[in-house]
Enzyme design. Structure first.
Site, PDB file in Angstrom:
ATOM      1  N   ILE A   1      27.457  58.213 -68.020  1.00  0.00           N
ATOM      2  CA  ILE A   1      26.174  57.531 -68.199  1.00  0.00           C
ATOM      3  C   ILE A   1      25.049  58.480 -67.763  1.00  0.00           C
ATOM      4  O   ILE A   1      24.503  58.352 -66.667  1.00  0.00           O
ATOM      5  CB  ILE A   1      26.135  56.204 -67.407  1.00  0.00           C
ATOM      6  CG1 ILE A   1      27.324  55.326 -67.800  1.00  0.00           C
ATOM      7  CG2 ILE A   1      24.820  55.474 -67.655  1.00  0.00           C
ATOM      8  CD1 ILE A   1      27.413  54.019 -67.042  1.00  0.00           C
ATOM      9  N   PRO A   2      24.737  59.467 -68.614  1.00  0.00           N
ATOM     10  CA  PRO A   2      23.666  60.405 -68.252  1.00  0.00           C
ATOM     11  C   PRO A   2      22.315  59.701 -68.171  1.00  0.00           C
ATOM     12  O   PRO A   2      21.991  58.862 -69.008  1.00  0.00           O
ATOM     13  CB  PRO A   2      23.676  61.431 -69.386  1.00  0.00           C
ATOM     14  CG  PRO A   2      24.785  61.088 -70.296  1.00  0.00           C
ATOM     15  CD  PRO A   2      25.345  59.777 -69.897  1.00  0.00           C
ATOM     16  N   HIS A   3      21.552  60.055 -67.145  1.00  0.00           N
ATOM     17  CA  HIS A   3      20.210  59.498 -66.964  1.00  0.00           C
ATOM     18  C   HIS A   3      19.403  60.476 -66.132  1.00  0.00           C
ATOM     19  O   HIS A   3      19.957  61.399 -65.549  1.00  0.00           O
ATOM     20  CB  HIS A   3      20.276  58.115 -66.297  1.00  0.00           C
ATOM     21  CG  HIS A   3      21.012  58.107 -65.000  1.00  0.00           C
ATOM     22  ND1 HIS A   3      22.395  58.150 -64.935  1.00  0.00           N
ATOM     23  CD2 HIS A   3      20.586  58.084 -63.721  1.00  0.00           C
ATOM     24  CE1 HIS A   3      22.771  58.132 -63.661  1.00  0.00           C
ATOM     25  NE2 HIS A   3      21.696  58.107 -62.914  1.00  0.00           N
ATOM     26  N   GLY A   4      18.119  60.254 -66.086  1.00  0.00           N
ATOM     27  CA  GLY A   4      17.226  61.183 -65.394  1.00  0.00           C
ATOM     28  C   GLY A   4      17.233  61.000 -63.888  1.00  0.00           C
ATOM     29  O   GLY A   4      17.777  60.020 -63.363  1.00  0.00           O
TER      30      GLY A   4
END
Length: 145
Positions: free
Chosen positions: A62-65
Site C-alpha cells: 500500500i504505497p503512500h506518501g
C-alpha cells in the site's frame, strides 16, 4: 464536485512491472494523472518506502506518501494495480496487488480502514488478482461500509 475515491480510471489490471521503484511510480502516477495528487507526491511515496516498507503481507503493498506530503494531495483517492507475475519488494516479499493511497486531511484513515477490511479476507486478494474488469475491483471495495 469531489472525485470518486476509486474510479475505473484508477485501476490497472495485469500490469507488468520490473522493480519496486517502478511499481510505486506507476501506482502514484495513476493518482497524479487523474488529479488526486501533485506529481511531486510520487517522490514522497518513494521516500516513505525508504523509511518503512509498505508491504503488508499476502502479496499486497500500500504505497503512500510521507506525513509531510499531505499538502500535495488535492483529492482523496486510491489506485489499484494488479501485477500477476509479482514484484520483489525486498526480503523475498512478493507483491501482486498495489493499492496507492492519497488522503486529504484525515480521510486517509477511513480509507485505510476500508482497505484493511477488504484485505483481511485472503480470498478478496485472490478475487482482485483474478478480476477481469475494473468494475469487479470497484465492487469488492464498495461492499465495505
Amino acid at each position: 464536485m469531489a472525485k470518486e475515491v476509486l474510479s475505473k480510471d484508477n485501476i490497472k489490471l495485469n500490469v507488468s512491472l520490473n522493480s519496486k521503484e517502478e511499481a510505486i511510480r506507476y501506482t502514484g502516477g495513476i493518482l497524479a494523472d487523474n488529479g488526486y495528487v501533485e506529481a511531486s507526491y510520487i517522490d514522497k511515496m518513494l521516500e516513505r518506502e525508504e523509511l518503512t516498507s509498505t508491504f503488508m503481507g499476502n502479496n499486497v503493498a500500500i504505497p503512500h506518501g510521507t506525513e509531510d506530503a499531505k499538502g500535495m494531495v488535492t483529492e482523496t483517492g486510491l489506485s489499484v494495480v494488479t501485477v500477476p507475475e509479482g514484484i520483489d519488494f525486498g526480503d523475498g516479499n512478493i507483491v501482486k496487488v498495489l493499492i496507492g493511497i492519497a488522503g486529504k486531511g484525515d480521510e486517509h484513515l477511513e480509507v485505510l480502514s476500508k482497505i484493511a477490511i477488504v484485505l483481511s479476507e485472503e480470498e478478496n486478494i485472490q478475487t482482485i488478482l483474478d478480476a477481469s474488469s475494473e468494475e469487479e475491483i470497484i465492487r469488492i471495495f464498495s461492499e465495505v461500509n
